[in-house]
Each structure stands twice: as structure tokens, then as C-alpha cells.
Design an enzyme around this catalytic site. Structure first.
Site, mmCIF file in Angstrom:
data_model
loop_
_atom_site.group_PDB
_atom_site.id
_atom_site.type_symbol
_atom_site.label_atom_id
_atom_site.label_comp_id
_atom_site.label_asym_id
_atom_site.label_seq_id
_atom_site.Cartn_x
_atom_site.Cartn_y
_atom_site.Cartn_z
ATOM 1 N N HIS A 109 57.322 20.374 -5.996
ATOM 2 C CA HIS A 109 58.477 19.746 -6.366
ATOM 3 C C HIS A 109 59.997 20.378 -7.047
ATOM 4 O O HIS A 109 60.950 20.090 -6.436
ATOM 5 C CB HIS A 109 58.227 18.897 -6.959
ATOM 6 C CG HIS A 109 58.226 16.968 -6.645
ATOM 7 N ND1 HIS A 109 56.895 16.302 -7.012
ATOM 8 C CD2 HIS A 109 58.023 17.373 -5.101
ATOM 9 C CE1 HIS A 109 56.626 15.424 -6.217
ATOM 10 N NE2 HIS A 109 57.233 15.427 -5.094
ATOM 11 N N ARG A 128 62.414 16.791 8.840
ATOM 12 C CA ARG A 128 61.058 16.859 8.794
ATOM 13 C C ARG A 128 60.878 15.450 8.207
ATOM 14 O O ARG A 128 61.141 15.118 7.149
ATOM 15 C CB ARG A 128 60.704 18.240 7.758
ATOM 16 C CG ARG A 128 60.518 19.346 7.427
ATOM 17 C CD ARG A 128 60.344 20.054 6.895
ATOM 18 N NE ARG A 128 59.928 21.799 7.352
ATOM 19 C CZ ARG A 128 60.565 22.544 7.212
ATOM 20 N NH1 ARG A 128 61.864 22.510 6.652
ATOM 21 N NH2 ARG A 128 60.221 23.800 7.187
ATOM 22 N N ARG A 156 60.261 15.254 13.693
ATOM 23 C CA ARG A 156 59.309 15.750 14.108
ATOM 24 C C ARG A 156 58.629 14.533 13.717
ATOM 25 O O ARG A 156 58.461 14.637 12.405
ATOM 26 C CB ARG A 156 58.978 17.136 13.365
ATOM 27 C CG ARG A 156 57.816 17.904 13.331
ATOM 28 C CD ARG A 156 57.358 18.731 12.355
ATOM 29 N NE ARG A 156 57.122 18.981 11.247
ATOM 30 C CZ ARG A 156 57.038 19.558 10.667
ATOM 31 N NH1 ARG A 156 57.494 21.208 10.582
ATOM 32 N NH2 ARG A 156 57.465 19.527 9.316
ATOM 33 N N GLU A 179 53.717 26.962 17.814
ATOM 34 C CA GLU A 179 53.516 27.236 15.942
ATOM 35 C C GLU A 179 51.947 27.775 15.816
ATOM 36 O O GLU A 179 51.234 27.859 14.863
ATOM 37 C CB GLU A 179 53.691 25.763 15.219
ATOM 38 C CG GLU A 179 53.898 24.390 15.013
ATOM 39 C CD GLU A 179 53.773 24.187 13.940
ATOM 40 O OE1 GLU A 179 54.529 24.548 13.045
ATOM 41 O OE2 GLU A 179 54.052 22.751 13.775
ATOM 42 N N ASP A 238 54.410 28.767 11.089
ATOM 43 C CA ASP A 238 52.771 28.592 11.228
ATOM 44 C C ASP A 238 52.318 29.073 12.080
ATOM 45 O O ASP A 238 51.377 29.981 12.027
ATOM 46 C CB ASP A 238 52.579 27.513 11.196
ATOM 47 C CG ASP A 238 52.578 26.219 10.848
ATOM 48 O OD1 ASP A 238 52.036 26.497 8.870
ATOM 49 O OD2 ASP A 238 52.909 25.070 10.059
ATOM 50 N N ARG A 276 50.125 31.350 4.406
ATOM 51 C CA ARG A 276 51.214 31.722 4.586
ATOM 52 C C ARG A 276 51.651 31.625 2.540
ATOM 53 O O ARG A 276 52.382 31.480 2.086
ATOM 54 C CB ARG A 276 52.191 30.763 5.506
ATOM 55 C CG ARG A 276 52.211 28.971 5.311
ATOM 56 C CD ARG A 276 52.697 28.481 5.703
ATOM 57 N NE ARG A 276 53.839 27.539 6.098
ATOM 58 C CZ ARG A 276 54.462 26.483 6.236
ATOM 59 N NH1 ARG A 276 53.440 26.388 7.157
ATOM 60 N NH2 ARG A 276 55.749 25.599 6.227
ATOM 61 N N CYS A 317 62.889 27.097 14.549
ATOM 62 C CA CYS A 317 63.259 26.012 13.832
ATOM 63 C C CYS A 317 62.207 26.566 12.261
ATOM 64 O O CYS A 317 62.121 26.256 10.966
ATOM 65 C CB CYS A 317 62.764 24.675 14.171
ATOM 66 S SG CYS A 317 61.462 24.190 14.236
HETATM 67 C C1 PEP Z 1 57.037 25.988 10.886
HETATM 68 O O1 PEP Z 1 55.804 26.217 10.876
HETATM 69 O O2 PEP Z 1 57.773 26.786 11.528
HETATM 70 C C2 PEP Z 1 57.490 25.276 10.474
HETATM 71 C C3 PEP Z 1 59.123 24.676 10.709
HETATM 72 O O3 PEP Z 1 56.852 23.497 10.346
HETATM 73 P P1 PEP Z 1 56.775 23.581 8.448
HETATM 74 O O4 PEP Z 1 57.459 24.999 7.899
HETATM 75 O O5 PEP Z 1 57.180 22.417 8.033
HETATM 76 O O6 PEP Z 1 55.529 23.914 8.836
HETATM 77 MG MG MG Z 2 55.066 24.182 10.774
#
Ligand code: PEP
Ligand code: MG
Length: 659
Positions: free
Chosen positions: A305, A412, A448, A546, A570, A580, A617
Site C-alpha cells: 500500500h 489493472r 485487463r 508474460e 512477469d 520479481r 505494458c
Molecule cells: C507485467 O507482468 O509486465 C504486467 C504489466 O503486469 P503486472 O505487473 O500487473 O503483473
Molecule cells: Mg503481469
């Protein structure tokens, strides 16, 4: 006088509906009780009502005794039977999904500190930018009661002292609620805390303990722990989280009783760096974010948060320092680099002037980039490159438009689901997606579908315990197993498509069947809407690339969908098998690794060969050092956090000028 009914309040009597129910009950003189499964509680206590854990579609009885009993039962039954009641609460708090006030969880991945000899603490790079400023340490001490037993003649005075303290805390919360600059989400948090402070369950238990001889502080600590334990024991995520709220309220009352001030964030000096082990909901809701120069925390990660709030307010932040944060307790000055995840304690003269120069350069760069806001970047052959925004709530529309976003490349939807105490209804989702479509029309808005797993549980979906939630039941996998949830979202998207250029993309796709199954569900939803006479329109369906599996089947996938959007966050973690969020493997989690770049290139080739749009993205889409390579591969859409848009447009414009 009593009457039974089936509860139609959406997802039951959680905090906001419970508060409304109590308000309604308190308007009557009669004693009013709500009875479920033979257990009766006062309808005038929101804590007791919440603990009764009344769910939608359960049978309850409203029982009233007094002069206005008939009217009371009628009004309360009316509330319980009106299915719009819970939703009204929702829109009050957030307005069609705007409760998701924080931005999308943009993930800035931690990178290693450059070896220039400066002593640095390494944490998680959670919000970009550099800052230097006076340290403001926020480490509230644990509160303990004096543990003294009261004499009988002291009890009355101690109860009075406790009541005065509660009144003071409530008045302070009322003042906070009266401020116009409080966001809808923050207002909801403070209102819930105020309800607890005003609740008879807490005061009743405290006064009972005082009458047995406890001093007021010990009694508050004891009563808060008992009630918090009750909330923790209920089988409901949302109610479990209320335990923290009870502790937060108890703490405020104790501080007043002890005549102490909380180490308040209200007094943070302009430009100071806030240092804390953790920052709770109460502190966050009241923090004067405009004055905060940077944030450093022991807890938290890039998607916590505090990270989300820091990013939405443009505050550089380094989180997840663990115990190392204690080294900052006595710091006078702190420099931090939110891109690299570095924190420097009491910087020397050279570091100080380096940071001051970087802060000034960033301010100047921001000013110079403004001229790119209205630019429509094109490739040398005239193809327009869409530079779009990644957002996660309606509140971020303005920032995206201000930056010059040519639509939304990633909306998102997780925050819409996470910020509520229950799953958002189809109507509420349709309202949110429609507002988004209207705001950017004729530009596209790519929504998404729900991308959530066991690492981020949400009320209303039971996730199994998983050893590896990032490889588990998440994203499209979960949605296809839960058509009851997924179809509501797809129906809402079909309805919203009437209002603008909505496109829909699926996260975490790893096989073609996931697309064909989704398409069948979309067709089913469209047929239902048609039969119901509900206005709707079709939308383009695309996928995020991804997973390594999606890259390897990209040529076949491209024949099934209207577009690809590469999710480098991802994709990098799955190609490199490097978490990550784990700073220890941050070096491997590098999008520029040839393995990842070649996965991106394979995807682009497959998309271009099939004649579909290929966009990106993930975080990498906003990197000026990589944009020329991505455009060279054939990408025609780049979606990023609004803060990166003007810089990206400048980079693309410079590429065209060079030819
Ligand atoms: C990604 O995985 O690059 C992505 C844009 O989605 P998120 O960061 O929400 O997993
Ligand atoms: Mg992702």
C-alpha cells in the site's frame, strides 16, 4: 415485536452496511437486537453486528422492544431486504469503483547499488525518483499500562477519565473527516476507525475491566486485545483485518490517557524523508503527503500500500529494508534513490551535492518534457506509436490525460476487487469501465481481466494455500475456474464497450485453450445480455505475453487474438526464473538480459507476421534506453505509468528526427 427475513445486503453486514444499520437502529428509542442462529446482539453496536458475521442470503430476525418497536422493525427489515443498500454504501465510499483510490501497482524492480564506494543500504525500489532531506523518524513506542490496581474509590474517576479520552479521540477523527482534502478511500478508513471508537463493545468491556480494578490504560489494552482476537477468529479476510483497526483505536485512546502525543506525521517538515518500520492505515490516512520528500520503510515491497500511495503522489520510496531501517533511527539527513533502491544515511558533502544536483535536474527535466504532452509520435514510415497509460483506478485518469496519454494500455482491475470488502457487482464494474471508456474515447482503453492469485487474497474468493503462488492458481486460470466471477466482469465489459473503444486482454495466458474458453464465455455473456435486452457491444480480445509458454506459441496465438501486449515484469521473472519481488535475485531479474530481449523479439515477429498489433505494458515500455529497440522490433503501442509518458514521446520523436 420481531420479524425474520433473508438478508439481501450485498455480501452481508460488513463494516459500512453495519454502520448504516446501527445508525438506523440508533434512531429509535426501542431496544433493538439482531438474531442469527439463535445468537442475539444489540443492533446499536457495529462491532457486535460485524462479529455476528451476517452474510448475504442468511436468515435473521430483527427484535425490538419499546415505544417505537413497530417502526424500528419495519425500517431495519426494509434495509436488510433492499439489495441496493450494500451497493449504495459502496458508491458513497468510492463512487463507481473510485474507492480504488491508489494507482496501479507499477513494479519498479530493485537494481544493485553502483560500486562508487558510498555506504548505502539496499532496499526495494518502490517509487521512482531521488530525494534528499531531513530525516523524520516515525517509530511509535509500544504502550504499556502502569499495571496498578485501583482502590474502590478511584473507579468512578477512572471511568470518567476513560470516557473523556474516547470523546477526545472521536473529536479528532471528526475533524479529520471534515477535511475536504481527504480522498474517498482514506475517508472510509477513518470513518471505520471512528465507528470502533464510538462502539459500546469497546467501551463496555473497558468499563467492566476498570470496575474490576484495572487502570484505564491497561483496561483499554485488554479490551482491544479481546475484541481484536474475536475479529481475528472469524473466518473472513475482511473482518480479520478489522483487528488492526481495533488496536489502532485502542492506541489512540491510551495516548490521550497517558497525555502523550503520537509521533504524529502531521508535524513532518517540508521535504523531509519519512522513516518507519511500517506505516499503518491510520497514519497513512492522515499523512500530509504533499510535504513528504521521500519514504523509507523496513516493511513493504513494490506492490504494498505504501508503495502504491507513494507512486501516486510522486514520492520517491525505498521499502523492505528489514532490520537495516534501525540504522536510520538517529539519522539527521537521508538521501534516497527510488529507482535503484538505495538509501544513504547522513550523506557526506560530495553525496549531498550529487543528490541535490540530481533532484534539480529531475525538476528541470519534468518542466522541459511538458512540450511533448500533445505530440503524436510516429515511426519514420508514418505509423503512429500509441503511448498509453497504465492505470488502476478512475482517480488516475486525470494524471494520465495531463501527461498526454493516448488511451490506456493497461487498466489493472485488481484494485477494484481488492479495495472492497466484497466482490464488485456487475453494475459497479460496468460503471467503472464505462467511465474509463468515455474519458479516453476515441482512444482505446485496454482493460485487463482480473489478475490475482493467492499472494494477494481478496474477500469473496477462497484461494488454496500454495507453495508457489506465482506459479499457481492465478489470473486467467482462476477466472476460468470461477465463471460466476469472470462472467460478471465480461458482461460489464460488453456493456461498457457501448461507451467507447474498449479492448480486453487476458493475463497469464499459457495455452490457446484459455483464449478459446474465454471467447466462448464472452459469446455466452453477449447472448444473455441480448436476451435480457441490455445494451452491449463487442470488443477486441487480446492477450498479455508474460509466460515463456505464450512466447513459444505466439505464432499460433496470434491467429486467435486481436493484439498482444508484452508484460515484461512477469515475462522477465518467468524467463529468468527470478522472483520479481526478491532483492537477492534482482540482478537476474533484468529485462535487458539477452534471453528476455529475444523472447520479446520472437513475440513481436509472430504478431507482425500475423498482422496484429503488438504492444507492451510492462515497466520496460517506459525506458528511453530500450524504446528504440522495441520500435525496431515492430511494437506500435507502449503503455507505461503516466510519469514516463512525456519522456517516451520525446524519445520516439528524437528517433524519427535522426532519420
Ligand atoms: C507485467 O507482468 O509486465 C504486467 C504489466 O503486469 P503486472 O505487473 O500487473 O503483473
Ligand atoms: Mg503481469
Amino acid at each position: 415485536m420481531e420479524r425474520s427475513t433473508i438478508v439481501r445486503v450485498h455480501e452481508g453486514l460488513h463494516a459500512r452496511p453495519a454502520t448504516r444499520f446501527v445508525k438506523l437502529a440508533k434512531g429509535f428509542e426501542s431496544e433493538v437486537e439482531l438474531v442469527k442462529d439463535g445468537k442475539a446482539v444489540s443492533a446499536k453496536s457495529s462491532v457486535k453486528l460485524m462479529l455476528l458475521a451476517v452474510k448475504e442470503n442468511q436468515e435473521v430476525t430483527v427484535r425490538a422492544n419499546g415505544a417505537d418497536a413497530i417502526e424500528a422493525v419495519e425500517a431495519l427489515i426494509g434495509y436488510l431486504e433492499n439489495p441496493r443498500a450494500g451497493l449504495d454504501d459502496e458508491s458513497e465510499a468510492g463512487g463507481g469503483g473510485s474507492e480504488a483510490a491508489a494507482p496501479a501497482p507499477e513494479v519498479s524492480l530493485p537494481v544493485a547499488a553502483p560500486a562508487d564506494g558510498t555506504p548505502k543500504l539496499q532496499g526495494v525500489a518502490a517509487s521512482e525518483g531521488v530525494a534528499i532531506g531531513p530525516a523524520f523518524a516515525h517509530f511509535p513506542a509500544e504502550i504499556e499500562g502502569p499495571g496498578r490496581r485501583l482502590q474502590a474509590d478511584e473507579i468512578y474517576g477512572e471511568v470518567e477519565r476513560f470516557r473523556a479520552a474516547v470523546a477526545q479521540v472521536q473529536a479528532r477523527m471528526d475533524r479529520t473527516l471534515a477535511e475536504d482534502n481527504l480522498s474517498a478511500g482514506d475517508r472510509g478508513i477513518v470513518a471505520a476507525l471512528r465507528d470502533i471508537a464510538a462502539d459500546d463493545s469497546l467501551s463496555g468491556e473497558v468499563e467492566r475491566l476498570i470496575s474490576e480494578g484495572d487502570d484505564a490504560v491497561s483496561a483499554v489494552i485488554g479490551a482491544a486485545s479481546t475484541i481484536a482476537a474475536d475479529f481475528s477468529a472469524v473466518d473472513d479476510h475482511y473482518l480479520n483485518a478489522r483487528a488492526d483497526d481495533v488496536h489502532a483505536v485502542g492506541r489512540q485512546i491510551c495516548l490521550v490517557l497517558l497525555g502523550q502525543d503520537e509521533v504524529s506525521l502531521e508535524t513532518i517538515p517540508q521535504g523531509a524523508i519519512l522513516i518507519a518500520d511500517d506505516i499503518g492505515a491510520w497514519d497513512l490516512a492522515r499523512a500530509p503527503l504533499k510535504r513528504i520528500g521521500g519514504v523509507v520503510c523496513g516493511h513493504g515491497g513494490a506492490t504494498s500500500h505504501i508503495a502504491i500511495i507513494a507512486r501516486s503522489h510522486g514520492i520517491p520510496a525505498v521499502l523492505g529494508l528489514g532490520d537495516k531501517v534501525n540504522q536510520l533511527r538517529t539519522a539527521k539527513e537521508v538521501a534516497l534513490d527510488g529507482n535503484a533502491g538505495h538509501v544513504i544515511v547522513d550523506p557526506d558533502e560530495t553525496t549531498r551535492s550529487d543528490f541535490t544536483r540530481r533532484v534539480e535536474a529531475a525538476t528541470q527535466e519534468r518542466a522541459g518534457l511538458k512540450i511533448f504532452k500533445g505530440v503524436t509520435p510516429t515511426r519514420a514510415d508514418g505509423t503512429v506509436i500509441e503511448v498509453a497509460a497504465n492505470i488502476g483506478s478512475l482517480e488516475e485518469i486525470e494524471a494520465a490525460q495531463e501527461a498526454g496519454a493516448m488511451g490506456v494500455g493497461l487498466f489493472r482491475t485488481e484494485l477494484l476487487f481488492m479495495r472492497h470488502m466484497h466482490l464488485p457487482s456487475e453494475d459497479m464494474q460496468a460503471e467503472t469501465y464505462s467511465a474509463l471508456a468515455k474519458a479516453f474515447a476515441p482512444h482505446p482503453v485496454i482493460v485487463r481481466t482480473l489478475d490475482i492469485g493467492g499472494d494477494k487474497p481478496i474477500a469473496g474468493i477462497e484461494f488454496p494455500d500454495e507453495e508457489n503462488p506465482f506459479l499457481g492458481w492465478r489470473g486467467i486460470r482462476m477466472c476460468l475456474d470461477r465463471p460466476d466471477i469472470f462472467k460478471k466482469q465480461l458482461r460489464a465489459l460488453l456493456r461498457a464497450a457501448v461507451h467507447g473503444n474498449i479492448k480486453v486482454m487476458l493475463p497469464m495466458v499459457s495455452e490457446i485453450a484459455e483464449v478459446t474458453h474465454t471467447r466462448a464465455l464472452v459469446d455466452e455473456c453477449a447472448a444473455e445480455l441480448k436476451a435480457e435486452g441490455v445494451e452491449h457491444a463487442s470488443f477486441d480480445l487480446g492477450v498479455m505475453i508474460e509466460t515463456p509458454a505464450a512466447v513459444l506459441i505466439a505464432p499460433a496465438l496470434a491467429k486467435e487474438v486481436a493484439f498482444f501486449s508484452i508484460g515484461t515484469n512477469d515475462l522477465t521473472q518467468y524467463i529468468m526464473a527470478a522472483d520479481r519481488l526478491n532483492p537477492t535475485v534482482a540482478k537476474l531479474n533484468d529485462v535487458t538480459n539477452p534471453a528476455v530481449m529475444s523472447a520479446i523479439e520472437l513475440t513481436a515477429k509472430a504478431g507482425v507476421a500475423a498482422g496484429i498489433m503488438v504492444g507492451m505494458c510492462g515497466e520496460a515500455a517506459g525506458r528511453p534506453d530500450l524504446i528504440p529497440a522495441f520500435i525496431g522490433m515492430g511494437l506500435t503501442e507502449l503503455s507505461m505509468s503516466p510519469a514516463s509518458i512525456q519522456r517516451a514521446k520525446k524519445t520516439i520523436a528524437a528517433m524519427a528526427a535522426e532519420r
